[in-house]
Structure formats: structure tokens, C-alpha cells
Design an enzyme around this catalytic site. Sequence first.
Site, PDB file in Angstrom:
ATOM      1  N   ARG A 150      13.018  36.483  46.339  1.00 18.46           N
ATOM      2  CA  ARG A 150      12.190  37.033  45.262  1.00 18.46           C
ATOM      3  C   ARG A 150      10.752  37.273  45.728  1.00 18.46           C
ATOM      4  O   ARG A 150      10.051  38.096  45.186  1.00 18.46           O
ATOM      5  CB  ARG A 150      12.205  36.076  44.065  1.00 18.46           C
ATOM      6  CG  ARG A 150      13.509  36.194  43.299  1.00 18.46           C
ATOM      7  CD  ARG A 150      13.571  35.230  42.147  1.00 18.46           C
ATOM      8  NE  ARG A 150      13.798  33.870  42.617  1.00 18.46           N
ATOM      9  CZ  ARG A 150      14.203  32.869  41.846  1.00 18.46           C
ATOM     10  NH1 ARG A 150      14.413  33.079  40.567  1.00 18.46           N
ATOM     11  NH2 ARG A 150      14.395  31.675  42.340  1.00 18.46           N
ATOM     12  N   ASP A 187      15.834  40.276  43.483  1.00 18.15           N
ATOM     13  CA  ASP A 187      16.128  39.122  42.650  1.00 18.15           C
ATOM     14  C   ASP A 187      17.614  39.108  42.290  1.00 18.15           C
ATOM     15  O   ASP A 187      18.096  40.026  41.624  1.00 18.15           O
ATOM     16  CB  ASP A 187      15.262  39.219  41.378  1.00 18.15           C
ATOM     17  CG  ASP A 187      15.460  38.010  40.485  1.00 18.15           C
ATOM     18  OD1 ASP A 187      16.257  37.114  40.854  1.00 18.15           O
ATOM     19  OD2 ASP A 187      14.813  37.970  39.427  1.00 18.15           O
ATOM     20  N   LYS A 232      28.338  25.633  50.277  1.00 16.73           N
ATOM     21  CA  LYS A 232      28.705  24.473  49.483  1.00 16.73           C
ATOM     22  C   LYS A 232      27.460  23.941  48.774  1.00 16.73           C
ATOM     23  O   LYS A 232      26.382  24.180  49.293  1.00 16.73           O
ATOM     24  CB  LYS A 232      29.346  23.404  50.362  1.00 16.73           C
ATOM     25  CG  LYS A 232      28.349  22.665  51.292  1.00 16.73           C
ATOM     26  CD  LYS A 232      28.730  21.223  51.469  1.00 16.73           C
ATOM     27  CE  LYS A 232      27.687  20.271  51.058  1.00 16.73           C
ATOM     28  NZ  LYS A 232      26.705  19.850  52.002  1.00 16.73           N
ATOM     29  N   HIS A 271      30.632  24.035  56.790  1.00 13.39           N
ATOM     30  CA  HIS A 271      30.272  24.252  58.197  1.00 13.39           C
ATOM     31  C   HIS A 271      31.055  23.347  59.150  1.00 13.39           C
ATOM     32  O   HIS A 271      31.135  23.627  60.339  1.00 13.39           O
ATOM     33  CB  HIS A 271      28.755  24.168  58.417  1.00 13.39           C
ATOM     34  CG  HIS A 271      28.190  22.789  58.511  1.00 13.39           C
ATOM     35  ND1 HIS A 271      27.847  22.053  57.418  1.00 13.39           N
ATOM     36  CD2 HIS A 271      27.899  22.013  59.585  1.00 13.39           C
ATOM     37  CE1 HIS A 271      27.376  20.875  57.805  1.00 13.39           C
ATOM     38  NE2 HIS A 271      27.397  20.819  59.122  1.00 13.39           N
ATOM     39  N   LYS A 331      33.109  23.859  63.372  1.00  8.47           N
ATOM     40  CA  LYS A 331      32.931  23.041  64.577  1.00  8.47           C
ATOM     41  C   LYS A 331      34.208  23.085  65.401  1.00  8.47           C
ATOM     42  O   LYS A 331      35.289  22.788  64.881  1.00  8.47           O
ATOM     43  CB  LYS A 331      32.615  21.582  64.196  1.00  8.47           C
ATOM     44  CG  LYS A 331      31.270  21.391  63.508  1.00  8.47           C
ATOM     45  CD  LYS A 331      31.080  19.928  63.127  1.00  8.47           C
ATOM     46  CE  LYS A 331      29.894  19.731  62.200  1.00  8.47           C
ATOM     47  NZ  LYS A 331      28.641  19.472  62.871  1.00  8.47           N
ATOM     48  N   GLU A 357      25.825   8.769  59.137  1.00  7.93           N
ATOM     49  CA  GLU A 357      24.581   9.330  59.666  1.00  7.93           C
ATOM     50  C   GLU A 357      23.503   8.255  59.702  1.00  7.93           C
ATOM     51  O   GLU A 357      23.516   7.336  58.867  1.00  7.93           O
ATOM     52  CB  GLU A 357      24.105  10.475  58.777  1.00  7.93           C
ATOM     53  CG  GLU A 357      25.031  11.668  58.776  1.00  7.93           C
ATOM     54  CD  GLU A 357      24.566  12.741  57.812  1.00  7.93           C
ATOM     55  OE1 GLU A 357      23.896  13.674  58.269  1.00  7.93           O
ATOM     56  OE2 GLU A 357      24.852  12.635  56.619  1.00  7.93           O
ATOM     57  N   ASP A 366      27.905  15.581  48.497  1.00  8.85           N
ATOM     58  CA  ASP A 366      27.281  16.085  49.723  1.00  8.85           C
ATOM     59  C   ASP A 366      28.252  16.064  50.904  1.00  8.85           C
ATOM     60  O   ASP A 366      28.265  16.987  51.721  1.00  8.85           O
ATOM     61  CB  ASP A 366      26.048  15.217  50.041  1.00  8.85           C
ATOM     62  CG  ASP A 366      25.222  15.806  51.168  1.00  8.85           C
ATOM     63  OD1 ASP A 366      24.921  17.003  51.116  1.00  8.85           O
ATOM     64  OD2 ASP A 366      24.873  15.060  52.104  1.00  8.85           O
ATOM     65  N   HIS A 394      33.260  18.138  53.424  1.00 10.92           N
ATOM     66  CA  HIS A 394      33.539  17.907  54.845  1.00 10.92           C
ATOM     67  C   HIS A 394      34.678  16.898  55.041  1.00 10.92           C
ATOM     68  O   HIS A 394      35.612  17.127  55.816  1.00 10.92           O
ATOM     69  CB  HIS A 394      32.296  17.400  55.572  1.00 10.92           C
ATOM     70  CG  HIS A 394      31.076  18.268  55.364  1.00 10.92           C
ATOM     71  ND1 HIS A 394      31.155  19.634  55.268  1.00 10.92           N
ATOM     72  CD2 HIS A 394      29.760  17.963  55.245  1.00 10.92           C
ATOM     73  CE1 HIS A 394      29.929  20.133  55.092  1.00 10.92           C
ATOM     74  NE2 HIS A 394      29.083  19.135  55.067  1.00 10.92           N
ATOM     75  N   LYS A 425      24.403   7.590  54.445  1.00 11.97           N
ATOM     76  CA  LYS A 425      23.133   7.851  55.140  1.00 11.97           C
ATOM     77  C   LYS A 425      22.529   6.505  55.550  1.00 11.97           C
ATOM     78  O   LYS A 425      22.778   5.478  54.920  1.00 11.97           O
ATOM     79  CB  LYS A 425      22.146   8.563  54.212  1.00 11.97           C
ATOM     80  CG  LYS A 425      22.706   9.782  53.482  1.00 11.97           C
ATOM     81  CD  LYS A 425      22.593  11.043  54.299  1.00 11.97           C
ATOM     82  CE  LYS A 425      23.006  12.260  53.494  1.00 11.97           C
ATOM     83  NZ  LYS A 425      23.808  13.217  54.228  1.00 11.97           N
TER      84      LYS A 425
HETATM   85  C1  BG6 Z   1      25.466  18.830  55.186  1.00 11.55           C
HETATM   86  C2  BG6 Z   1      24.932  17.791  54.230  1.00 11.55           C
HETATM   87  O1  BG6 Z   1      26.466  19.593  54.573  1.00 11.55           O
HETATM   88  O2  BG6 Z   1      26.008  18.190  56.321  1.00 11.55           O
HETATM   89  C3  BG6 Z   1      23.896  16.920  54.925  1.00 11.55           C
HETATM   90  O3  BG6 Z   1      24.333  18.436  53.122  1.00 11.55           O
HETATM   91  C4  BG6 Z   1      24.467  16.338  56.185  1.00 11.55           C
HETATM   92  O4  BG6 Z   1      23.444  15.886  54.075  1.00 11.55           O
HETATM   93  C5  BG6 Z   1      25.066  17.420  57.045  1.00 11.55           C
HETATM   94  O5  BG6 Z   1      23.408  15.690  56.871  1.00 11.55           O
HETATM   95  C6  BG6 Z   1      25.775  16.846  58.236  1.00 11.55           C
HETATM   96  O6  BG6 Z   1      26.114  17.900  59.068  1.00 11.55           O
HETATM   97  P1  BG6 Z   1      26.267  17.679  60.631  1.00 11.55           P
HETATM   98  O7  BG6 Z   1      26.709  18.989  61.156  1.00 11.55           O
HETATM   99  O8  BG6 Z   1      24.900  17.263  61.112  1.00 11.55           O
HETATM  100  O9  BG6 Z   1      27.270  16.578  60.776  1.00 11.55           O
END
Ligand code: BG6
Length: 444
Positions: free
Chosen positions: A44, A73, A125, A155, A159, A193, A212, A217, A301
Site C-alpha cells: 500500500r 491495495d 501459512k 516452507h 527443504k 529452537e 506456528d 510443519h 522456543k
Molecule cells: C516458521 C515459524 O514457520 O518456521 C517460526 O513461524 C520458526 O516461528 C520457523 O522459527 C522455523 O523455520 P526453520 O526453517 O528455521 O526451521
Amino acid sequence: MSDKTLVIFGATGDLCRRKLIPALYELFEKQLLPKDFNIIGCSRSDRGRDAWIASLGKYPDEFLNLLDYISADLGSAASLKRIPVGDDNTFFLSVPPDRYGAAIMNLKEAGLVDDSEKSKVIIEKPFGYDLRSAEKLQDIVTTHLREKQVYRIDHYLGKDTVYNILTTRFSNVLLQPLWNRDYIEEVQIFATETIGCEGRSQYYETAGQVRDMLQNHMMQIVALIAMEAPCRLDAKEIRREKVKALSAARLGEKLLTGQYIGYRQEEGVREDSMTPTFVAGDMYIDNWRWKGVPFNFMTGKKLPYQCCEVVIKLKQPTLNLFPGVEQAHQDRIVMWFQPDPHLDIRIDMKSPGIENIVEPATLTHTYPLKGASQGYSKLIYEAIVGDQSNFVHAEEVLESWRVVDNLLCTGQACPVRTTPYLYHPGLWGPVHKTNLITTWDYPC
Ligand code: BG6
């Protein structure tokens, strides 16, 4: 105007700068972008092309020449009509998820997605906020688009190491006979993580670890581990098998959420936040192959290690001939996706010497990282060429939400304590509770 165009909505956002542009540059360098490809950044803000390009970081001019910027927009079909699209267009929605519905309706109204052969929409996502909202969003998608135009991104599916689950399972007979309830005692899945929510509290407060990481994932990894072999390696057949596995999945009763101490003091986090930064528990796949095998999962986390892996614990042999083997038994197949990806096969062997002593041995294959895809570049490439194999089908996303929906505690019944257990950063969640779920093979 060039033939193929990628339009990125949310072009001034973090995802575009940190992931999408570097991924496109990687494709450019590898000469994988189509000839006369055009990338249009949209948001925007009317900051203009030069300011946008300057905000992206350093890239050679040959690449930057492919990029253009236009202020538009997503909330207004009239404004979208101004985008100078090409003949074949891919629209990447890198915008807050609550804008997806309106975005799809306006793209349709602007006439940009009428041709189902030559227009695609990539959706980040999370697809929805829970089962109900995902169903509503899916209704909008179904009304305005054909499923073959929709590319729901996870994503992790980009990988190489995650895709390698399929290759390892289905291009060898070695694992095939073992891959069922007769030989597998337990599956453990970790996506842990060391980082916290890293200044993303505005998003993370509404998501938490279930939305998340678990719903997307981790559920995708569960599907790849549990699915039957597809009859062909194409999007339709792969996704058909994943949907079947996910349809049979359900959570068990050892569920647990946690929150790291210090989370509530982070900027943008409510003082009384109940957002879980850790979730662990058991899951079951109620079908002939997996009935009764626990799929124990853990994601969080600020844990001790960054790691994504699957541990397949094998059963004891029917008759133990060797003294001490029961105690020492460590037979496992470990698929370690990141960092330092590798496959371990741990088995028992004889110790050298006169005595009949059994000791564990590990056969390791280190997955070469050179040239490996980390996610977005592979997925953007596949979306551009129209391969949906590594994108999430509507039914997969809905089945995943169905499985985790209860853990979101939005309805009457909540299977976990509404207040997450607190844990110290650097521990495996609230360990006094985590360790009641199973004997974890903690990554180290
Ligand atoms: C994302 C999450 O989809 O994946 C993040 O929103 C997370 O919170 C991340 O840290 C982890 O991705 P990767 O590729 O670093 O394992």
C-alpha cells in the site's frame, strides 16, 4: 510486458526481504527463472521503486532489472487492476493471514485470476486460525479459484532434507518391511529452537506454538512419515496419500503446553499472556499400519538445541539371545533434518573380545548440504512451473486443523491446562511434565 510475472503482495514486509528476494536471487543465479521473467513488488505504501529496491539489500543490477514496484491495495479491486501483469501470473500473498479472504475476492473481481491455466495464488501459512476459520477461508477459495491455482506454502516442504523422507522410504526396500506397528515401538518428532519469538510478538501472540509449528510443519512431517507409498510421484497422488494419513491422525491424552519464563516481559506481549511457546504430546494414526504406535512430538522456543528430527524406535527382537541386550537396546532410525542433516541407523553389534557382549553401533550418512534447498527457492520455482507436489492441499490443511483444533482451547473443552506451565529458557520445556510423556531421545 514479459510473459511470466510474479507479483508479491506485502513487498515491504520482512518475509519478502529476508526470504523471498534472496530465494528469487538464488533462482536467478542458477538460471532457473523463466526467460523474460518479471517480479513486481506491491504494497500500500507509495514509496516507489528505488526506495523499495534500496530496502532489499545488495544485488547485482542484472537481477534488480527484473524488479519493479507498484503501490496497490489488496483491499480494493480497482487498485489491483492497475498492476501491469503479464500473460501468466503468480500472486504471492505475503500479507497478514486475516487479509487472505478479501485478497482472493478482490483478485477475482479485478479479473486477475480468471484464467485457471495462467494464474496462480501462493498463500503463506497459517491458512486460517483454527478449523472453523480455515473452512471459511477455504469456502472463499473454492468460490473464486480452482484448487489447481492454489499453492499453500509450508516452507518445510521445500527443504531437501524433509523431501528426503519420501526418497529414503520409497526408493529403498530396506526400510519397507520395518515401517509398521509390528516393528516400530514409537516415533518421536522434534522441532525445537533456541530462539524465542524474536520481535514477532504481534504475530506470535495470536499464534503460539500450536499454530506456528505443530499445525503445519510438524503435521506435514507426520504425514510424510506415516503415509503409504503414492502410486506415482505427482502432486495428486502424493497429496492423496498424505490426506489419508492425516485423516487417521488424532491427538492422544498426554498433551502439554508451556511458556518460557521471560516471554511475558517481551515487547508487545501481554503481561498475562497464555500463549504457549512449547507444546508436546502424543498422537496416533488409527489405521492398519500404525494402530497403537505413539507419535510423540515436541516443539518449542528457547529450548537447549535447535533441531528438527524424527526418531523411529524399533521393537526388541522376539527372543533375546544376548545377555544385557534388553537394557542396552537402542535400535533406532534417526532422520535428522536440520542442522547438520543426517540419517543414523543404530543397531546392536558384538563387542570385540572373548565375552559375548553387545554394544550399540551407529551407521551414519551425512546429508550433503552443498546445493541443498532450504525452502523458498525450491517452492517458488515449483509454483512458477506449476508443480503442486510440495504444496499443501485444502484437505491436508483442514485435516491438520482438525487434529490440533482441541489444543487451541477455543471451544468449551480444553485437553490441556489453560495456563501453560512455565519453563526456564534452555530446558526441554517444563521438564517435570515433559518427561511424563515418554522417555525422549533428546537431540544433542
Ligand atoms: C516458521 C515459524 O514457520 O518456521 C517460526 O513461524 C520458526 O516461528 C520457523 O522459527 C522455523 O523455520 P526453520 O526453517 O528455521 O526451521
